[in-house]
Design an enzyme around this catalytic site. Structure first.
Site, mmCIF file in Angstrom:
data_model
loop_
_atom_site.group_PDB
_atom_site.id
_atom_site.type_symbol
_atom_site.label_atom_id
_atom_site.label_comp_id
_atom_site.label_asym_id
_atom_site.label_seq_id
_atom_site.Cartn_x
_atom_site.Cartn_y
_atom_site.Cartn_z
ATOM 1 N N HIS A 123 -9.348 13.483 -0.201
ATOM 2 C CA HIS A 123 -11.039 13.520 -0.428
ATOM 3 C C HIS A 123 -11.334 12.911 0.841
ATOM 4 C CE1 HIS A 123 -14.910 12.988 -1.962
ATOM 5 N NE2 HIS A 123 -14.503 13.836 -2.965
ATOM 6 N N ASP A 200 -6.147 5.633 -4.325
ATOM 7 C CA ASP A 200 -7.457 6.451 -5.094
ATOM 8 C C ASP A 200 -6.927 7.192 -6.079
ATOM 9 O OD1 ASP A 200 -9.383 8.397 -5.391
ATOM 10 O OD2 ASP A 200 -9.594 9.094 -3.443
ATOM 11 N N GLN A 203 -8.742 11.010 -9.481
ATOM 12 C CA GLN A 203 -8.445 12.474 -10.164
ATOM 13 C C GLN A 203 -7.154 12.000 -11.123
ATOM 14 O OE1 GLN A 203 -9.990 15.164 -10.349
ATOM 15 N NE2 GLN A 203 -11.331 14.554 -8.767
ATOM 16 N N LYS A 226 -15.607 10.733 -14.018
ATOM 17 C CA LYS A 226 -14.664 11.565 -14.165
ATOM 18 C C LYS A 226 -13.591 11.491 -15.305
ATOM 19 C CE LYS A 226 -14.344 12.245 -9.150
ATOM 20 N NZ LYS A 226 -14.805 13.576 -8.798
ATOM 21 N N CYS A 364 -14.694 18.727 -0.669
ATOM 22 C CA CYS A 364 -14.728 17.440 0.128
ATOM 23 C C CYS A 364 -13.327 17.137 0.522
ATOM 24 C CB CYS A 364 -15.259 16.330 -0.702
ATOM 25 S SG CYS A 364 -16.886 16.315 -1.229
HETATM 26 N N1 PLP Z 1 -11.357 10.674 -4.317
HETATM 27 C C1 PLP Z 1 -11.075 11.793 -5.112
HETATM 28 C C2 PLP Z 1 -9.603 12.099 -5.161
HETATM 29 C C3 PLP Z 1 -11.962 12.538 -5.754
HETATM 30 O O1 PLP Z 1 -11.809 13.569 -6.365
HETATM 31 C C4 PLP Z 1 -13.489 12.086 -5.536
HETATM 32 C C5 PLP Z 1 -14.382 12.906 -6.193
HETATM 33 O O2 PLP Z 1 -14.285 13.937 -6.343
HETATM 34 C C6 PLP Z 1 -13.643 11.029 -4.913
HETATM 35 C C7 PLP Z 1 -12.732 10.170 -4.377
HETATM 36 C C8 PLP Z 1 -15.027 10.380 -4.713
HETATM 37 O O3 PLP Z 1 -15.533 9.789 -5.974
HETATM 38 P P1 PLP Z 1 -16.821 9.635 -6.276
HETATM 39 O O4 PLP Z 1 -17.789 10.824 -5.877
HETATM 40 O O5 PLP Z 1 -17.186 9.412 -7.740
HETATM 41 O O6 PLP Z 1 -17.357 8.201 -5.618
#
Ligand code: PLP
Length: 406
Positions: A123, A200, A203, A226, A364
């Site tokens: 992401h 990270d 998900q 999430k 993203c």
């Molecule tokens: N990392 C991953 C794999 C994500 O799917 C997301 C959000 O979709 C993020 C980071 C960023 O999360 P947040 O927008 O809640 O900070």
């Protein structure tokens, strides 16, 4: 134990509504999941009964609120099996947690020429903070490639990990493809060369049981929203030996021990990284979300979502011209696809008219889309409250739109 989906659905008031005259079927859970009444009630209770700024108060409400906030920290600790609650830092979410690590770890340990390794399916929030560090400090970002199925290609990982590599930062699960990455393998191979690893988990925590001690990762980050919790709150787990050595991220109240114009000393963990009034109602809400997930059981959620994934892939694959992106063997309940040359945006807009909420675009993850040479995909991501009947509606909707464009 099998789970009662209809009972679960009743916990989510938002699901019971019509969109464009059709019952809502929500398949955008990878972007954000809806909140059960239990979470909404927990936040409501903060503001109706004990709202007060935390930690510094001597009065009753402040003590109750502080206790609720710290209880939420312990819930997060137990949820991911962190050894200590002071290794859990509350952040605004995954994005802020990664920026915190990039900044604080970066300031403390990285210099020009040092390498950080990410992967091709990250992401943007696990790419751009490192690129900012590339600009600021001259570090080098290296990228683990993926194969056509959307799986990390780890054949050359040992060559990738050099004496200049200072951190590996990879997603547990891809938001755009659903791939579950072999993070334990990556962690072990990085640790064999004494390289720390950040995962990270944005998900992942909603789909599978995470045990940071078993993984032995150095950092693990995720977002509350999430996992059926509120927005604006998330968590960063870090091993205390790293957190203690890292510079603070932001300066302000609560993160200090003493301040004078001659200099400032910093507070102990976790407060050193929590400058300013934190989102205590959010933390309480995230704690309630964790309670909610625990009550259903993550293994039950995982089993049910896998059933939905298999059913969805099977049904959708019967649609002529459908192309799936992300066909990894290990996969979470995310289906990304394009049908023929129908632009994902057109598909998504027309599905919306049928009450079917999907996400379209690059999710993203533009470098990932570049890998496949596509502008984006249609993404249906399932949560515990989705049903096979909803998937039938999705399949019928995709068929209908395909015919319209044929
Ligand atoms: N990392 C991953 C794999 C994500 O799917 C997301 C959000 O979709 C993020 C980071 C960023 O999360 P947040 O927008 O809640 O900070």
């Amino acid at each position: 134990m099998s789970i009662d989906i209809q009972k679960i659905r009743k916990d989510f008031p938002i699901l019971d509504q019509m969109v464009h005259g059709k019952p809502l079927a929500y398949f955008d859970n990878a972007a954000t999941a809806h909140k059960p009444q239990q979470v909404i009630d927990a936040i409501d209770e903060v503001y109706t009964t004990y709202n007060s700024n935390i930690h510094r108060g001597v009065h009753h409400l402040s003590n109750v609120c502080t206790q609720a906030f710290e209880d939420a920290r312990v819930k997060v600790q137990n949820f991911i099996n962190a050894p200590h609650s002071h290794e859990v830092i509350f952040t605004r979410g995954t994005t802020e947690a990664i920026n915190l690590i990039a900044t604080s770890f970066g300031e403390s340990f990285l210099k020009a020429g040092d390498e950080v390794i990410v992967s091709q399916l990250e992401h943007h929030s696990n790419i751009v903070p490192w690129q900012l560090l590339e600009k600021r400090k001259g570090i080098v970002l290296k990228v683990i490639p993926i194969n056509d199925a959307g799986e990390l290609v780890l054949d050359d990982l040992d060559d990738f990990l050099t004496e200049r590599t200072k951190l590996v930062a990879v997603a547990h699960i891809s938001n755009a493809l659903g791939t579950i990455n072999p993070i334990k393998t990556i962690i072990d191979r990085a640790h064999a060369k004494s390289i720390p690893v950040m995962i990270d988990g944005a998900q992942a925590v909603q789909h599978l049981k995470v045990d940071v001690q078993a993984l032995d990762c150095d950092f693990y980050v995720f977002s509350g929203h999430k996992i059926y919790g509120p927005t604006g709150i998330g968590a960063l787990y870090g091993k205390e030996e790293w957190l203690n050595k890292m510079e603070p991220y932001q300066g302000g109240g609560e993160m200090i021990q003493t301040v004078s114009f001659d200099g400032t000393t910093f507070n102990e963990l976790p407060f050193k990284f929590e400058a300013g009034t934190p989102d205590y109602s959010g933390a309480v809400g995230m704690g309630a979300a964790i309670d909610y997930v625990n009550a259903i059981g993550l293994e039950n959620i995982a089993a049910y979502e896998q059933e939905l994934l298999e059913y969805g892939m099977e049904q959708l694959s019967q649609i002529p011209g459908i192309q799936f992106y992300g066909t990894a063997k290990e996969k979470a309940s995310v289906i990304s696809f394009i049908v023929g040359n129908i632009h994902p945006f057109d598909m998504g807009t027309m599905l919306d008219k049928l009450g079917l909420a999907v996400r379209t675009g690059h999710h993203c993850a533009q470098p990932l889309m570049q890998r496949y040479n596509i502008p984006g995909t249609v993404r249906a991501s399932f949560a515990v409250y989705n049903t096979k009947e909803e998937i039938d509606r999705l399949v019928a909707g995709v068929k209908r739109v395909s015919l319209l464009f044929a």
